[in-house]
Structures are given as C-alpha cells and as structure tokens.
Design a protein around this motif. Structure first.
Motif, PDB file in Angstrom:
ATOM      1  N   CYS A 131       0.823  -1.214   0.000  1.00 44.31           N
ATOM      2  CA  CYS A 131       0.000   0.000   0.000  1.00 44.31           C
ATOM      3  C   CYS A 131       0.858   1.266   0.000  1.00 44.31           C
ATOM      4  O   CYS A 131       0.329   2.374  -0.106  1.00 44.31           O
ATOM      5  N   TYR A 132       2.165   1.076   0.150  1.00 43.60           N
ATOM      6  CA  TYR A 132       3.081   2.217   0.087  1.00 43.60           C
ATOM      7  C   TYR A 132       3.675   2.298  -1.323  1.00 43.60           C
ATOM      8  O   TYR A 132       4.080   1.273  -1.872  1.00 43.60           O
ATOM      9  N   PRO A 133       3.720   3.453  -1.924  1.00 44.03           N
ATOM     10  CA  PRO A 133       3.228   4.730  -1.405  1.00 44.03           C
ATOM     11  C   PRO A 133       1.719   4.873  -1.635  1.00 44.03           C
ATOM     12  O   PRO A 133       1.183   4.309  -2.595  1.00 44.03           O
ATOM     13  N   ARG A 134       1.092   5.630  -0.766  1.00 45.28           N
ATOM     14  CA  ARG A 134      -0.338   5.890  -0.935  1.00 45.28           C
ATOM     15  C   ARG A 134      -0.499   7.088  -1.878  1.00 45.28           C
ATOM     16  O   ARG A 134      -0.992   8.156  -1.521  1.00 45.28           O
ATOM     17  N   ALA A 135      -0.019   6.852  -3.077  1.00 44.31           N
ATOM     18  CA  ALA A 135      -0.038   7.887  -4.112  1.00 44.31           C
ATOM     19  C   ALA A 135      -0.071   7.204  -5.471  1.00 44.31           C
ATOM     20  O   ALA A 135       0.236   6.019  -5.596  1.00 44.31           O
ATOM     21  N   VAL A 136      -0.446   7.953  -6.499  1.00 43.87           N
ATOM     22  CA  VAL A 136      -0.552   7.417  -7.856  1.00 43.87           C
ATOM     23  C   VAL A 136       0.843   7.115  -8.383  1.00 43.87           C
ATOM     24  O   VAL A 136       1.722   7.978  -8.396  1.00 43.87           O
ATOM     25  N   VAL A 137       1.054   5.873  -8.804  1.00 40.71           N
ATOM     26  CA  VAL A 137       2.363   5.426  -9.291  1.00 40.71           C
ATOM     27  C   VAL A 137       2.283   5.164 -10.798  1.00 40.71           C
ATOM     28  O   VAL A 137       1.519   4.311 -11.253  1.00 40.71           O
ATOM     29  N   PHE A 138       3.027   5.907 -11.561  1.00 45.65           N
ATOM     30  CA  PHE A 138       3.171   5.762 -13.013  1.00 45.65           C
ATOM     31  C   PHE A 138       1.834   5.472 -13.713  1.00 45.65           C
ATOM     32  O   PHE A 138       0.924   6.286 -13.647  1.00 45.65           O
ATOM     33  N   GLY A 178     -11.164  -5.407  -8.123  1.00 46.87           N
ATOM     34  CA  GLY A 178     -10.477  -5.045  -6.891  1.00 46.87           C
ATOM     35  C   GLY A 178     -11.067  -3.798  -6.269  1.00 46.87           C
ATOM     36  O   GLY A 178     -11.272  -3.731  -5.045  1.00 46.87           O
ATOM     37  N   GLY A 179     -11.362  -2.803  -7.101  1.00 46.90           N
ATOM     38  CA  GLY A 179     -11.989  -1.592  -6.587  1.00 46.90           C
ATOM     39  C   GLY A 179     -13.366  -1.852  -6.014  1.00 46.90           C
ATOM     40  O   GLY A 179     -13.747  -1.305  -4.971  1.00 46.90           O
ATOM     41  N   PHE A 214     -14.813   0.925  -3.567  1.00 43.86           N
ATOM     42  CA  PHE A 214     -14.455   2.168  -4.252  1.00 43.86           C
ATOM     43  C   PHE A 214     -15.666   2.727  -4.988  1.00 43.86           C
ATOM     44  O   PHE A 214     -16.370   2.002  -5.693  1.00 43.86           O
ATOM     45  N   ASP A 215     -15.909   4.035  -4.848  1.00 45.92           N
ATOM     46  CA  ASP A 215     -17.053   4.666  -5.509  1.00 45.92           C
ATOM     47  C   ASP A 215     -16.678   5.325  -6.827  1.00 45.92           C
ATOM     48  O   ASP A 215     -17.540   5.892  -7.509  1.00 45.92           O
ATOM     49  N   ASN A 217     -11.193   7.752   0.313  1.00 44.31           N
ATOM     50  CA  ASN A 217     -12.216   6.873  -0.276  1.00 44.31           C
ATOM     51  C   ASN A 217     -11.625   5.871  -1.266  1.00 44.31           C
ATOM     52  O   ASN A 217     -12.341   4.999  -1.767  1.00 44.31           O
ATOM     53  N   VAL A 218     -10.315   5.974  -1.567  1.00 42.02           N
ATOM     54  CA  VAL A 218      -9.670   5.070  -2.523  1.00 42.02           C
ATOM     55  C   VAL A 218      -9.063   3.887  -1.759  1.00 42.02           C
ATOM     56  O   VAL A 218      -8.108   4.073  -0.996  1.00 42.02           O
ATOM     57  N   PRO A 219      -9.587   2.670  -1.953  1.00 40.84           N
ATOM     58  CA  PRO A 219      -9.045   1.493  -1.254  1.00 40.84           C
ATOM     59  C   PRO A 219      -7.785   0.990  -1.959  1.00 40.84           C
ATOM     60  O   PRO A 219      -7.833   0.082  -2.796  1.00 40.84           O
ATOM     61  N   VAL A 220      -6.651   1.569  -1.617  1.00 42.70           N
ATOM     62  CA  VAL A 220      -5.397   1.259  -2.303  1.00 42.70           C
ATOM     63  C   VAL A 220      -5.078  -0.231  -2.217  1.00 42.70           C
ATOM     64  O   VAL A 220      -4.638  -0.856  -3.192  1.00 42.70           O
TER      65      VAL A 220
END
Length: 728
Positions: free
Chosen positions: A35-42, A76-77, A82-83, A98-101
């Motif tokens: 779940c790391y990083p909790r950010a958009v990756v590529f 998965g979402g 995820f909404d 609200n984003v279930p990473v």
C-alpha cells in the motif's frame, strides 16, 4: 451399521514443501508494504481512470487492448468499496481516503506472487530436476522488475500469470497424454490451457504471442500423433476435436464473454462514446440516447435530419451550413463560387438540420402516410434555417483543389445553374430496395450531375481558415471508386417535418420529437464495432521521457522512474536484476550455440548426449526459448511507443531457460567429480550475486527506505539509467 466408526477416519495428503515455501515467499515479496506509497504510481494514472468509469458504469474505449484486465482491476476496486470518485490526473497525487489502495493493488500482487510457484512447476513438467525448478522460481522471486510491476495497479503481472498458467496447463496435459488420455485430469488441464490462453489475450493482446506458440506446439504434437500406428482414425479424430474445442472454440467464446460483461457493465454514455457510431451511442443510457429516443425509424420525404459523418475521428462532426459565403478569392489567388458555405461542424447546432425534399414536389413536410426514401432514390437536401439547397459544381474546393466545392446554392442570376440533385446509396443495405433508416443506415450521397461523392475531407485533413470559422471542409470527391468512411453519413437526429412556413419550421427544429421506435443494437453488432475501434483507433504516439526501443531492453540500458517522494529521496524505479538479465542473455546464447553444435554433430551421426536428453533439451528450448522469441521479436515490427515493461513476459521465459542450461551443463559437460564440484561452487557464487543485486536495488524496488544523495548516485550503474537526484 455403525461399524465404520470403530476405526478413525484418516486423510492422507502429499504436500510439496518447496511449492508451499515458494508461494509464501512470493506472497511476502509482493504483498509486503504494497500500500506504500499511498499515491498514484506511473500508469496507475491511466488504469485508474478506467476503474473509476467501471464504478460509475460509464462507457469507454481503450485502444491498448481487450477489457478483461481492466475488469479485474475494477473488481479489486469493487471489493474494496471504491465509488470511483478520484481525479486521476497526476502521477504522485496522494490518494484520498475513499480510494481502497490495498484492494486496487491486491490482484496484480497476488498474480505476481503466484508466478513464483508456477515457474517451479513448469520446469518440473519439462522433466528437469527439482533443484533446477527451485532455481527458476528463486530467480523469478528475486527479479526486481517483476516485483515492482506486481505491486501496483498494473496489468503485466496478471498477463504473465495467465501466460505461465497456460504453459503449465499444456505441459501437464501433454505429460498425461500417453497414459491417461481422456481422463478427468487430462480434460481438466486441456480445458484450463484454453481458459488461461483466453484470459491472457483478454488482459493484453501481447498474450496472443504465447497463445500462438502453444497452438503451434499442440499442432506439432498432434502431427507426431498422426504417425502413431497404435492410434485408430477414430481416436485421432477425437483427439483433434478435443483440442479444437479446448484451444480454439472455448477461448473464442470466453473472449466474446469478456466484451459481453464489459458492455453490460458500461451502459451509460460518457466522453468516449463520441467516436462510436450513432447507433452505438443511441444504445447507451443518457447522451445521444436521451436525444434520439423515440425518433422515427424511416427517413421520408419531408424529414428533418442531422447527418453525422461515420468516420468520427479525429473528431465527430455533422453536415453544417450557415449564412456566410466562400470568399470571392482565396489566399492563393484561386477563385470560388461565392456560394453559401457548407462545412462539417464538430458540435451540435441548429444549423446542422437539413430537410429531405422530393425534387418533383415543393412541400417540405412529411405526407400522410409518409413516403420513405429508399436506396437509389434522388433527393434534394434543403438547409433547415436558410432554406438553400445542398449543391456542388465544377469549382475547386478551398483546401482540396482536386475535389469539387460543396455549397448551398445562391442564385446570383449568372451562368451557373443549380446542381442540387443527390442519389442516396445505402452502403450497408441488405437489398437494393432497402429503406433509409435513422441511425442504422450508412449512406453515400452521389451527385447526379457530376457523380461526385459528398465527403468530409476536413475530418482527415485540415480545417478551414478564419473565414470558415476553423470548421472542417466538405467536398465533392470526383471519380471515387473506393470506399472510405469520410464519404459515409448516417442520420443521427430525425423528426417528421410538419410546418410548411419557415418561421414555424425554425421553432420546430428546436423542439424534440417523441415517437416510440426502438433502435437497440444486438450484442454482436456492438462487439464488432467496439473490436474494430480498439484495433484501428490509435492515439497519436508521442515521444515519452521513459520510452525506449526493443534493443535497449536486452542489456537493460533503460529504466522507468515510477514514483518520487515529494520531499525525501525515496523513489521507485522499474529496474531489473542486472545479474539475472545478464545471465538470461548468456543462457539464451549458450542454448543457441549448443543447439547448433549438437545439430551439426548429429548430422554427422555423432551423438554427444543420449536421445532422451536431446528431446528434453529441444522441448525446453521450444517452450522457454520460443516463449522469449515470440514475446520479444514482434516489438521490432511495431510502430508504437515502447516501454521497458513490454519486455517482462519475454524476460520471464528467458529466466526459465537459465536453470535448464545450467542443469544441462552440469549433467553432460561436467563429466568428472572435480568439474561437477567446481561447477556447483560457481553456481552458488553466481546465485549469491543475484541475491546481492536484489538487496542492493530493493530500496528503489519497494520505495523504502529513503536513500541519501550518495547512495542514489551509487545505484547508477549505467550512464543511461535515470536515477532521480534532487538538486541541493
């Protein structure tokens, strides 16, 4: 009666500890801190948009491939609740709460983890030792690039999982062939081969390469079966039909089912459906369907219509006119007819409305009962707002001087009479008496006087200058014998005209019509159109900072920076294990050289290795070497932006070749005890180097811990690698 209770119930099971241990290690390597990083990756910024559209049931088209992979990510979402509400517009953007990473990244991580035990089983099924199989699995386990690609919401790990599952299933099926043909397990593995192949193709079209390889291997095996005199003709026929069912029919059916579910889920109109035909758009909830619901089906004399160009790219547009005229002279000095401009306009507008008129009558309303227009009928098209007739004549078009200008005729009382008769040709007709239908019919308008075809040339060319408001050019294409979608139109909006007076008619053109006639497309019609769009719709390829060529991949002269922490030096890169990549190249070269040597020697009737060892060597090369070749060489023929991750399926097969070559060298070339001991020591030392490289690059594989400036510079083993170093 209860005597069986006197003895304990005993269940025995065989547990392959190697498999269990490898599976656990694979799960740890892919799931630890994923779940790391909790950010958009590529490319999460790319796939995340489609997941959001699935959550909102909004239709989209992705020209990168079929929908099955996107649906798995969306699953998965969905499981994580995820909404769909997140703006996927920037790499590195922090995910909202609200984003279930964890659920979005879970399926790719599980698929990547399961590739480890799959690699082990494939080598075992190729009849190599468990030690060699363990080595293959550990190489997959410690491959940094495969770990990185598995830990995020990306498709390559899922693709590789289904590819390896297909290969393993076929090998298990083949190994059961001699002793357990048509048994339950034989059928299971054969059917699973077809299912896994269809899933691989459904994730990405790259899966087609391995599917073709397995079909070729299956064909070769069946060819050998034909020469087996112990098999009857009936038995051969049954084998052929079983393989055809499992490897062709079922994959085709499953491929269709992916699109069926995709279209069933995405029933709402959205920004992507504008590239589809009007009939497709009208089948979606909202958007065009809201406008066209209940329109008259059959176009009749007096019908008020809008005409959409079928090509629909780079943008959709409608036949349009306005009061402005062509300039008397163009910038290059050529003269025009100075008639009213006709263009193709990419927005809905009241000036897009036209009236279908019978040349032999003056009325502009639909009679009772309506008189439908059929294929081959002659019509006039009257512009609804200006009431001028669509016209063309032997005057050069403004941007396409080889074609005729199209205009709405203005009578200047000069020697240029109106030429406004058009023949309706229904391109997709079933018979020559077909009626022109709203949305469904694709028509060409052929000019009666000159045989020119009405064409939206601006759709595939340039737009008009300022005097034409940058709208798209429409021309009469002379001597057109070919078929191009820019010459084909369909009625999108349609109503039966009732007002003869112009002012009343203008009010009528602004108001909707409601008549209950369904225009639902069948699934096969929607599938055919969507599949064609996926195959033909190509975004303009732009040079990307991290794009590369296929030649760069073998020596890993490139990398991709996936993520950079906004403040610290923590970052994630798609970088492979240098020791593994170099060893894979060496193994492939060794296999090729040894194979050529053996072939030359065998040609001279010199057999260096036993026949069973030769058969193992050839079959392993066909699967592992062939898998590398079919998943790598086609990229030299592709005209698209390529990235390092495109090489990962080929790399996986090449890694499987390493233990095959090592075992062969140890068994057949190291003949003395001393040589075998030295060879084993070298293998241990080499594997230690693989583990060392894995540990060295793990900070940029997992994104933690953050490295200092000196440590980051030390990781730049090649000048071509782009390790991100912040300026102090």
């Amino acid at each position: 009666m209860l005597g069986f209770l006197k003895e304990p119930v005993v269940v025995t099971a065989k547990i392959n500890v190697n498999l269990v241990a490898l599976t656990v290690m694979g799960l740890i390597s892919r799931l630890w801190g994923f779940c790391y990083p909790r950010a958009v990756v590529f490319d999460e910024v790319y796939y995340g948009q489609f997941v959001s559209l699935y959550m909102k049931r909004i239709f989209f088209v992705d020209d990168s491939g079929p929908p099955f992979g996107h649906m798995l990510l969306a699953l998965g979402g969905y499981l994580g609740g995820f909404d769909g509400n997140f703006l996927w517009n920037r790499i590195g953007a922090e995910y909202s709460m609200n984003v279930p990473v964890w659920s979005l990244r879970l399926l790719p991580a599980l698929a990547g983890a399961l590739c480890v035990p799959l690699a082990y089983q494939i080598v075992v099924e190729l009849h190599f030792s468990h030690c060699a199989a363990l080595g293959a699995a550990l190489l997959i386990l410690l491959e940094n690039s495969l770990i990185t690609q598995s830990r995020f919401m990306l498709l390559e790990s899922i693709l590789i999982f289904f590819i390896l599952l297909a290969v393993l299933s076929y090998l298990k099926f083949y190994n059961l062939q001699k002793h357990s043909a048509f048994s339950g397990s034989w059928w299971f593995w054969l059917l699973l081969t077809g299912v896994a192949c269809s899933c691989a193709v459904g994730v990405k079209y790259m899966g087609l390469f391995t599917y073709m390889l397995l079909l070729a291997i299956a064909g070769l095996h069946f060819w050998h079966m034909i020469g087996d005199q112990t098999l009857s003709n009936v038995s051969l026929l049954c084998h052929f039909l079983a393989r055809g069912l499992a490897l062709i029919i079922i994959p085709m059916g499953m491929y269709l089912s992916f699109f069926y579910v995709h279209l069933a889920l995405l029933y709402r109109s959205g920004p992507h459906d504008q590239i589809m035909t009007s009939a497709f758009q009208a089948s979606l909830e909202g958007g065009l369907a809201r406008i066209t619901q209940g329109q008259p089906l059959e176009v009749a004399y007096g019908s008020q219509i809008t005409l959409r160009n079928v090509l629909g790219k780079p943008m959709q547009c409608w036949l349009h006119s306005h009061t402005n005229t062509y300039p008397i002279r163009y910038e290059n000095g050529r003269g025009s007819s100075h008639q009213q401009q006709v263009t193709c306009y990419p927005f809905k507008d009241v000036n897009n409305w036209w009236i279908v008129k019978d040349p032999g009558m003056q009325q502009l309303v639909v009679s009772n009962p309506p008189r439908p227009v059929r294929h081959g009928h002659i019509v006039q098209l009257v512009h609804g707002i200006t009431t001028r007739y669509l016209n063309t004549h032997d005057v050069a078009a403004p941007l396409s001087p080889h074609s005729q200008e199209v205009s709405c005729y203005i009578d200047y009382n000069i020697s240029m009479p109106a030429q406004n008769l058009w023949r309706v040709e229904i391109v997709n007709r079933e018979s020559d008496t077909d009626v022109w239908k709203t949305i469904l019919s694709e028509v060409r308008f052929v000019h009666v006087n000159t045989s020119a075809v009405l064409k939206a040339s601006g759709v595939i060319g340039a737009s008009l200058p300022e005097w034409g408001y940058r709208q798209l050019e429409v021309v009469g294409e002379k001597l057109s014998k070919g078929y191009h979608q820019s010459m084909v139109w369909n009625v999108e909006e349609h109503r039966y005209g009732k007002s003869q007076e112009q002012k009343e008619r203008e009010v009528e053109l602004h108001s909707p019509t409601q008549m209950d006639i369904s225009k639902n497309l069948s699934f096969m019609a929607k599938f055919t159109e969507l599949q064609w769009k996926i195959l033909t719709l190509k975004n303009e390829d732009t040079e990307h900072k991290y794009s590369s060529s296929a030649l760069d991949w073998i020596t890993m002269d490139t990398n991709i920076a996936y993520w950079l922490h906004p403040t610290s030096g923590a970052q994630i890169h798609l970088l492979g294990n240098v020791a593994t990549w170099a060893s894979a190249n060496a193994a492939a070269l060794a296999y090729l050289c040894l194979s050529l040597w053996y072939l030359l020697r065998r040609r001279r009737k010199i057999y260096d290795i036993p026949e069973d060892a030769w058969q193992l060597w050839v079959s392993a090369g066909g699967v592992c070497g062939g898998g590398w070749a079919v998943n790598y060489l086609p990229f030299f023929l592709m005209e698209k932006t390529l990235f390092l991750y495109h090489y990962l399926p080929a790399l996986t097969f090449q890694i499987l070749l390493i233990p095959v070559v090592l075992q062969h060298l140890g068994d057949h070339l190291c003949r003395s005890v001393l040589l075998k001991s030295m060879f084993s020591a070298l293998v241990v030392a080499w594997f230690s180097s693989v583990y060392f490289v894995y540990c060295t690059f793990s900070p940029v594989t997992y994104g933690q811990p953050a490295l200092s400036l000196t440590e980051l510079k030390a990781l730049r083993w090649k000048d071509t690698w782009n390790i991100l170093i912040r300026k102090q």
